[in-house]
Design a protein around this motif. Structure first.
Motif, PDB file in Angstrom:
ATOM      1  N   ARG A 122       0.332  -1.289   0.077  1.00 11.83           N
ATOM      2  CA  ARG A 122       0.234  -0.089  -0.061  1.00 11.83           C
ATOM      3  C   ARG A 122       1.158   1.048   0.154  1.00 11.83           C
ATOM      4  O   ARG A 122       0.740   2.119  -1.176  1.00 11.83           O
ATOM      5  N   ILE A 123       1.150   1.556   1.406  1.00 15.44           N
ATOM      6  CA  ILE A 123       2.619   1.946   0.779  1.00 15.44           C
ATOM      7  C   ILE A 123       3.282   2.610  -0.094  1.00 15.44           C
ATOM      8  O   ILE A 123       3.181   3.448  -0.746  1.00 15.44           O
ATOM      9  N   VAL A 145       1.337   4.029  -2.896  1.00 16.68           N
ATOM     10  CA  VAL A 145       1.016   5.390  -2.217  1.00 16.68           C
ATOM     11  C   VAL A 145       2.091   6.221  -2.981  1.00 16.68           C
ATOM     12  O   VAL A 145       2.255   7.359  -3.833  1.00 16.68           O
ATOM     13  N   ASN A 146       3.370   6.429  -3.145  1.00 19.27           N
ATOM     14  CA  ASN A 146       4.726   6.850  -3.078  1.00 19.27           C
ATOM     15  C   ASN A 146       4.841   6.290  -5.036  1.00 19.27           C
ATOM     16  O   ASN A 146       4.765   7.647  -6.035  1.00 19.27           O
ATOM     17  N   LEU A 165      -4.476   8.308  -4.893  1.00 21.99           N
ATOM     18  CA  LEU A 165      -4.454   7.723  -3.655  1.00 21.99           C
ATOM     19  C   LEU A 165      -5.231   7.481  -3.011  1.00 21.99           C
ATOM     20  O   LEU A 165      -4.860   6.233  -1.959  1.00 21.99           O
ATOM     21  N   LEU A 209      -3.859   4.313  -2.059  1.00 21.09           N
ATOM     22  CA  LEU A 209      -3.652   3.925   0.589  1.00 21.09           C
ATOM     23  C   LEU A 209      -4.279   2.308   0.848  1.00 21.09           C
ATOM     24  O   LEU A 209      -4.399   2.190   1.514  1.00 21.09           O
ATOM     25  N   VAL A 217      -0.057   3.373   8.583  1.00 24.82           N
ATOM     26  CA  VAL A 217      -1.009   5.013   8.211  1.00 24.82           C
ATOM     27  C   VAL A 217      -2.098   5.238   9.817  1.00 24.82           C
ATOM     28  O   VAL A 217      -2.168   6.297   9.884  1.00 24.82           O
ATOM     29  N   PRO A 255       2.660  10.053   3.521  1.00 27.36           N
ATOM     30  CA  PRO A 255       1.176   9.081   3.605  1.00 27.36           C
ATOM     31  C   PRO A 255       0.707   9.535   4.390  1.00 27.36           C
ATOM     32  O   PRO A 255      -0.361   9.067   4.008  1.00 27.36           O
ATOM     33  N   TYR A 277      -3.821  10.003   4.409  1.00 35.96           N
ATOM     34  CA  TYR A 277      -4.515   9.256   4.783  1.00 35.96           C
ATOM     35  C   TYR A 277      -5.294  10.472   5.826  1.00 35.96           C
ATOM     36  O   TYR A 277      -6.530   9.668   5.833  1.00 35.96           O
TER      37      TYR A 277
END
Lengths: 273, 273
Positions: free
Chosen positions: A124-125, A128-129, A163, A167, B254, B160, B164
Motif C-alpha cells: 500500500r505504501i 502511494v509513492n 491516492l 492507500l 498509517v 502517507p 490518509y
C-alpha cells in the motif's frame, strides 16, 4: 435533539466507526454527535470512558449509544457498567463465525500482525509513492508498472482517486492529465499509446468542473465554462474513439469511483487475505 | 484449507469488508480468500452473486461465508437462497438501534446523500489538495491554514500519513522535511517557528529508515545507516528540545499513526455528524 454516539475500540476505532456510521445513516431524522475513543486497552482507560459516557448521559438526559469493538472481555465488562446503550459489534458475529468455521477465535487485543499483513501494508505504501511519482504525468517512464492509468482533463478527480486506490487497496495507479493540445490532436497522447488496455477515463459535468477550477484560479480562461465544456466534450470523444471505459465523477465519491474502477478492470473481483 | 468469504453490498462494500476483516483476523489458523461483490442493487445482480457463491461452495466442498450489508429486503432474500453461511450485518443492529432510538430506520439503498455529507466530502478533497500543495515543504506560505504540521526526516512516513488523514478525516495537514542543515542548526526551521503548537514529529528506527531509503537510492550516502542514525538522533533531540510530541512510525500503520495524532492533538476527540 442530538444523540451522542461513542465508538470504543482497543485499536484505531475505524471498524466501529465505519459500521456505526453506515447503520446510523439509516435514521435520517436523528442528528448524531460522534465521539471516538480509540486505544482503550486497559481497565483504567475503560473506566475513564465510562465516566465520560455517564457524564454525557446525565447532561443530555438521553441515553448515549455505544458501538464497542473491544476484544478483551475484562475491558468490555467495564464498559458494560456504563449507562449507555451498548451495541457489541464483535461478540454477536464472533459466535456466528465460530459455528461456521468450527474454530474458537483468538482473543488478541487489536489487530493481528503477521508477515502477510506486513507485505500487504508495504504494498500500500509503495502504491502511494508510485501514485505520487506518477501524478499528473510527472514521470511517465514508469507507466509499465502501472496496473491502471487514469486519464481525464485537469481537476476531473484523478489524483484523489489514485491516492485512495493506493492507500486502501495497494493498486498501482498512475494518472495522466489530458491537455488542450492532447485533445486538439484527437489521438492518444504518445506516452499512453502502448498502454491502451490499462487506461480508464474520468469525466465530469462542465458546470461542476468550472466551479472546481474557479476555486483554484478565479476568473481565468482555464476555469471558464466555455473552456470546460470544450475540454469535457473532447475528452469524452477521445474515450469513445479509443474504446476507453470511463466514469462520470460529478456526483460520485472517491470510494464510489475507486470501487467502480476496481470492479470494471477486474482488479477487485478477488484478492487473497 | 482456504475458506472463501464474500462481502456483498449495494454500495462500495467497504463497511462489509472492514467489519469482516476485523472479525476474521480473530481466526488466525484459518486462511481466507476475499471476494468483494459491490453494487448489488437489483434482483438480477443478486442472482448472479448467488450463482457465484454456489459455484465456489460446490468446487471447494466448503460452505462460503457471506458478509451482507444489503438494505433492500427483496435483494437480501435472494442472497439468502445461496448455500453460503450468511452474516447479516445490518439487520441485527438495525433492530437494536430501532429500540434505542424509538425510530424506524429508512430503507434507502446505498448511502444517504445530503448537503451535510456533501460538505464533509468537499472538505476531505480540499484537505487532499492542501496536503499535496504543502507536501515536503513545497509551499510553506499556507502553514497558517494547517491544523497539524508533521515534521521528520526524509522517508519517516510524513506523506502517507498526511494523505490518509486528509482523505479519511478532512483534517488539513502540511508536512515539512527536516534536512541535514535544519538538524545541524539545532533550532526550529524558520518557517515553522511561529506554528510551534501545531507541530507533530515522526521518528523511525535508523535501520528501517536506511532500508526504506535504500529502495529509492541504493548505496547512496542518503541511505547509509550512519547518516540515518545521525539524522534520527538529531531529529529526536529537536523534538525534545522544543517539546514537540512525536511518534515512532517503525512498526505502526498509517491508520495507527493517524489515530494517535488525532487523539493527542484533540482533533479526533469529537466531531459532529
Amino acid at each position: 435533539m442530538t444523540r451522542t454516539v461513542f465508538f470504543i475500540s482497543d485499536s484505531t476505532g475505524i471498524t466501529a466507526e465505519t459500521l456505526g456510521s453506515s447503520l446510523l445513516s439509516q435514521f435520517e431524522q436523528q442528528k448524531f454527535e460522534h465521539v471516538i475513543v480509540p486505544y482503550v486497552d486497559s481497565i483504567e482507560k475503560a473506566q475513564a470512558a465510562v465516566e465520560k459516557i455517564d457524564r454525557v448521559a446525565k447532561e443530555s438526559g438521553e441515553q448515549p449509544i455505544i458501538f464497542d469493538t473491544l476484544v478483551n472481555a475484562d475491558i468490555r465488562a467495564v464498559i458494560a457498567t456504563s449507562s449507555g446503550f451498548i451495541i457489541d459489534v464483535l461478540a454477536h458475529f464472533l459466535g456466528q463465525l465460530e459455528t461456521a468455521l468450527g474454530q474458537k477465535p483468538s482473543s488478541t487485543v487489536g489487530r493481528v500482525k503477521n508477515a502477510d499483513r506486513d507485505a500487504r501494508y508495504k504494498n500500500r505504501i509503495d502504491a502511494v509513492n508510485f501514485a505520487l511519482d506518477n501524478d499528473d504525468g510527472a514521470r511517465i517512464n514508469r507507466y509499465d508498472q502501472a496496473q491502471v492509468i487514469l486519464i481525464g482533463v485537469s481537476r476531473s478527480g484523478k489524483t484523489p482517486t489514485c491516492l485512495y486506490l493506493a492507500l486502501q487497496t495497494g493498486v498501482f495507479v498512475a494518472n495522466y492529465p489530458l491537455t488542450e493540445e492532447d485533445l486538439e490532436e484527437r489521438r492518444l497522447p504518445r506516452p499512453l499509446a502502448e498502454y491502451r488496455d490499462r487506461l480508464y477515463g474520468l469525466t465530469i459535468e462542465p458546470e461542476r468542473l468550472s466551479a472546481i477550477r474557479s476555486e483554484r484560479r478565479p476568473n481565468s480562461p482555464y476555469a471558464s465554462l466555455r473552456r470546460c465544456e470544450d475540454e469535457v466534450r473532447d475528452a469524452e470523444a477521445l474515450f469513445s474513439r479509443f474504446g476507453i471505459p470511463y466514469i462520470d465523477t460529478t456526483h460520485a465519491s472517491v470510494e464510489e469511483i475507486a470501487t467502480r474502477i476496481l470492479v470494471e478492470t477486474g482488479l477487485r473481483g478477488q484478492r487473497s487475505q
